[in-house]
Scaffold this motif. Structure first.
Motif, short mmCIF file in Angstrom:
data_model
loop_
_atom_site.label_atom_id
_atom_site.label_comp_id
_atom_site.label_asym_id
_atom_site.label_seq_id
_atom_site.Cartn_x
_atom_site.Cartn_y
_atom_site.Cartn_z
N THR A 408 0.83 -1.21 0.00
CA THR A 408 0.00 0.00 0.00
C THR A 408 0.86 1.25 0.00
O THR A 408 0.62 2.19 -0.78
CB THR A 408 -0.94 0.01 1.22
OG1 THR A 408 -1.80 -1.13 1.16
CG2 THR A 408 -1.77 1.28 1.26
N LEU A 409 1.86 1.28 0.87
CA LEU A 409 2.75 2.44 0.92
C LEU A 409 3.54 2.59 -0.37
O LEU A 409 3.80 3.71 -0.82
CB LEU A 409 3.70 2.32 2.12
CG LEU A 409 3.04 2.31 3.50
CD1 LEU A 409 4.11 2.25 4.60
CD2 LEU A 409 2.15 3.53 3.71
N SER A 410 3.92 1.47 -0.98
CA SER A 410 4.65 1.54 -2.25
C SER A 410 3.77 2.13 -3.35
O SER A 410 4.23 2.97 -4.14
CB SER A 410 5.12 0.13 -2.65
OG SER A 410 5.99 -0.40 -1.69
N ALA A 411 2.51 1.71 -3.39
CA ALA A 411 1.59 2.24 -4.40
C ALA A 411 1.35 3.73 -4.18
O ALA A 411 1.30 4.52 -5.14
CB ALA A 411 0.27 1.48 -4.35
N LEU A 412 1.22 4.14 -2.92
CA LEU A 412 1.01 5.56 -2.62
C LEU A 412 2.26 6.37 -2.95
O LEU A 412 2.15 7.52 -3.37
CB LEU A 412 0.63 5.73 -1.15
CG LEU A 412 -0.76 5.23 -0.78
CD1 LEU A 412 -0.98 5.32 0.72
CD2 LEU A 412 -1.84 6.05 -1.51
N VAL A 427 9.27 15.20 0.83
CA VAL A 427 10.30 14.67 1.73
C VAL A 427 9.71 13.58 2.62
O VAL A 427 10.30 12.50 2.80
CB VAL A 427 10.89 15.81 2.59
CG1 VAL A 427 11.80 15.25 3.67
CG2 VAL A 427 11.66 16.79 1.71
N ALA A 428 8.53 13.84 3.19
CA ALA A 428 7.87 12.85 4.04
C ALA A 428 7.50 11.61 3.25
O ALA A 428 7.60 10.47 3.77
CB ALA A 428 6.63 13.47 4.69
N GLY A 434 11.11 4.78 2.14
CA GLY A 434 12.37 4.19 2.53
C GLY A 434 12.27 3.43 3.84
O GLY A 434 12.81 2.31 3.98
N LEU A 435 11.55 3.99 4.82
CA LEU A 435 11.38 3.32 6.11
C LEU A 435 10.53 2.06 5.97
O LEU A 435 10.71 1.10 6.75
CB LEU A 435 10.74 4.29 7.11
CG LEU A 435 11.65 5.42 7.59
CD1 LEU A 435 10.84 6.45 8.37
CD2 LEU A 435 12.79 4.88 8.45
N ALA A 436 9.62 2.04 5.01
CA ALA A 436 8.83 0.82 4.78
C ALA A 436 9.73 -0.32 4.32
O ALA A 436 9.57 -1.47 4.77
CB ALA A 436 7.75 1.09 3.73
N SER A 469 6.63 9.06 9.92
CA SER A 469 6.71 9.56 8.54
C SER A 469 5.33 9.61 7.90
O SER A 469 5.02 10.55 7.15
CB SER A 469 7.66 8.67 7.73
OG SER A 469 7.14 7.36 7.62
N ALA A 470 4.50 8.61 8.17
CA ALA A 470 3.15 8.62 7.62
C ALA A 470 2.34 9.77 8.22
O ALA A 470 1.59 10.46 7.51
CB ALA A 470 2.46 7.28 7.90
N LEU A 471 2.48 9.99 9.52
CA LEU A 471 1.81 11.12 10.16
C LEU A 471 2.32 12.45 9.61
O LEU A 471 1.54 13.39 9.41
CB LEU A 471 2.03 11.07 11.67
CG LEU A 471 1.25 10.02 12.46
CD1 LEU A 471 1.78 9.95 13.89
CD2 LEU A 471 -0.23 10.33 12.47
N GLY A 472 3.62 12.51 9.38
CA GLY A 472 4.19 13.75 8.82
C GLY A 472 3.65 14.04 7.43
O GLY A 472 3.34 15.19 7.10
N LEU A 473 3.52 13.01 6.61
CA LEU A 473 2.96 13.20 5.28
C LEU A 473 1.50 13.65 5.38
O LEU A 473 1.07 14.57 4.65
CB LEU A 473 3.07 11.90 4.49
CG LEU A 473 2.49 11.91 3.08
CD1 LEU A 473 3.10 13.02 2.24
CD2 LEU A 473 2.71 10.55 2.41
#
Length: 485
Positions: A408-412, A427-428, A434-436, A469-473
């Motif tokens: 999911t994170l890759s697709a987003l 940046v986020a 990368g963190l995923a 990072s997800a919250l930051g985005l």
């Protein structure tokens, strides 16, 4: 004819040739109504520096075939029809009106929290991050049940004498973990696991002081808005609930009944462990978002956001709004995966099926193992307990959630690269992606190496960073607030 926008907070700087009736867009200055000037001696009245207002519309000046620059005063007048003078009196509200509004709003009322509040909340969030990591180490070293009493005040002191250590050791011997897990450990070994739990509890105590004392100070000094006071109160209650849940969790592993059943392993309840960790993640997320919001509001109030109206319009584009909703759902998915990891830890489910991507002879264990009547405890209607109490089922569920989250994170990330996102959002986005990858690599490494402490601790720490990072985005894609000063 003269037509102006509302008051401006900062001096105006215009350097464009504007045809009559056109709007001017300045870097760092919001949109304004156009102003048409004509005739000899026409003038425009500019505000003084630092004049506060509810909004910051931009003043557009037009005179066919003319151009000028304005910085709070007219710097050059060389052609007929250009501004001859500056008079700011028109921008001054009548004293009675200003006094009336002052009385209604109240002198001490704030609409933006002080910047120091943002620094403080982010520091608190970093402390929560440290507490989560150390708490994971405490569990991995099986140290969490070494202190068998809950003493919020007196428990802050570490035993110093041999007699005090012997007394604590004798208390520990009365509980099942000593007889089933740490069989025959020496006093020196006990001191090591005792220190791990003692330090974890004392970081929590210190965090309570670091949070509650400054919060009371900021509120008493009027440095926090009404909305900020409500947020501080909510986070404070969450903090107190976290401490209470911590002891409630520990007490589940101190039950004497665990020693009466031969196959029972003295460990804390996976339900309470997951609840304890969930509150910690919520506290971390709440503190982080609060701090970021404070900084964003102050940057807007101080006119430090370049082209805020352009950014506001961008964040309201349908494609960006739709993408923000997907990021919100993905953030919740990341949090859910982290909580399933807590269930794995609570059941020591990482110590079975230590291969990837298979589990035994196939992608998943046999259905008879995943849906076993043993975990229903003789109740056919309670087969659902396999989802939370069967180690094989819990590990499989965590694998499914983890890979679903990763794809999911890759697709987003792939979709976000094609959108006109702000720089901070990009940046986020890249950090999240990368963190995923790091999280998946750490998870697999932890599993296939039979859960070494270093790998498992890094896996948990990175999960917090991935959530951040997800919250930051999500935060960078939220609509810009309208700041009322």
């Amino acid at each position: 004819m003269l037509s102006t926008g509302r008051f401006l907070r900062a001096p105006i700087s215009l350097s464009r040739v504007l045809p009559a009736g056109r709007m001017a867009y300045l870097s760092g200055v919001p949109r304004a109504h156009a102003s048409c000037l004509s005739g000899k001696g026409a003038g425009i009245f500019l505000p003084r520096r630092g004049l506060r207002t509810a909004s910051h519309p931009m003043l557009a000046l037009a005179d066919r075939g003319s151009s000028f620059m304005a910085t709070g005063r007219v710097t050059s007048v060389t052609q007929p029809g250009i501004l001859k003078r500056v008079n700011i009196a028109i921008f001054r509200r009548p004293a009675s009106t200003a006094a009336s509004e002052h009385e209604k709003s109240g002198h001490a009322r704030r609409t933006v929290d002080a910047p120091i509040v943002g620094y403080w909340t982010l520091f608190c969030a970093s402390m929560v991050f440290g507490i989560i990591v150390w708490g994971g180490l405490t569990r991995l070293t099986e140290s969490g049940l070494s202190i068998v009493e809950w003493a919020p005040i007196s428990g802050a002191k570490l035993p110093t004498s041999d007699a005090a250590w012997e007394a604590e050791f004798e208390k520990y011997k009365q509980f099942p973990e000593y007889h089933k897990v740490h069989i025959g450990i020496t006093l020196d070994d006990f001191k090591k696991i005792y220190f791990m739990e003692w330090f974890h509890r004392n970081i929590g105590r210190l965090f309570g002081v670091v949070y509650l004392v400054p919060a009371a100070y900021f509120v008493s000094k009027g440095m926090v808005s009404r909305a900020g006071i409500a947020k501080m109160g909510g986070l404070g209650l969450l903090l107190l609930g976290q401490g209470a849940m911590g002891w409630y969790m520990v007490s589940s592993g101190l039950e004497k009944e665990l020693g009466e059943h031969p196959d029972a392993v003295p460990r804390v309840s996976q339900y309470r462990l997951t609840s304890h960790l969930s509150l910690a993640y919520l506290l971390y997320a709440g503190l982080s978002l609060y701090g970021w919001n404070v900084f964003r509001a102050n940057r807007l109030a101080n006119m430090r956001v370049a082209n805020p109206e352009v950014l506001r319009a961008l964040l309201q584009e349908p494609a960006v709004v739709s993408y923000r909703r997907k990021i919100t759902a993905a953030t919740l998915l990341v949090g859910t995966t982290c909580m399933s990891g807590a269930m794995v830890a609570g059941l020591d489910a990482g110590l079975i099926y230590n291969e990837f991507p298979t589990m035994g002879l196939g992608i998943a264990p046999p259905l008879s193992e995943l849906w076993n009547q043993h975990f229903a405890r003789g109740d056919p209607s309670a087969m659902w307990r396999n989802l939370t109490e069967n180690p094989a089922t819990v590990q499989l569920g965590h694998r499914i959630l983890a890979m679903t989250t990763f794809f999911t994170l890759s697709a987003l990330w792939w979709q976000g690269r094609r959108l006109p996102l702000p720089r901070a959002a990009r940046v986020a986005l890249h950090a999240m992606y990368g963190l995923a990858w790091v999280q998946v690599a750490l998870g697999i490494s932890t599993l296939v190496n039979f859960v070494p402490i270093a790998y498992a601790s890094a896996h948990q720490a990175n999960s917090v960073l991935l959530l951040a990072s997800a919250l930051g985005l999500y935060h960078t894609l939220r609509p810009l607030p309208r700041i009322l000063l």
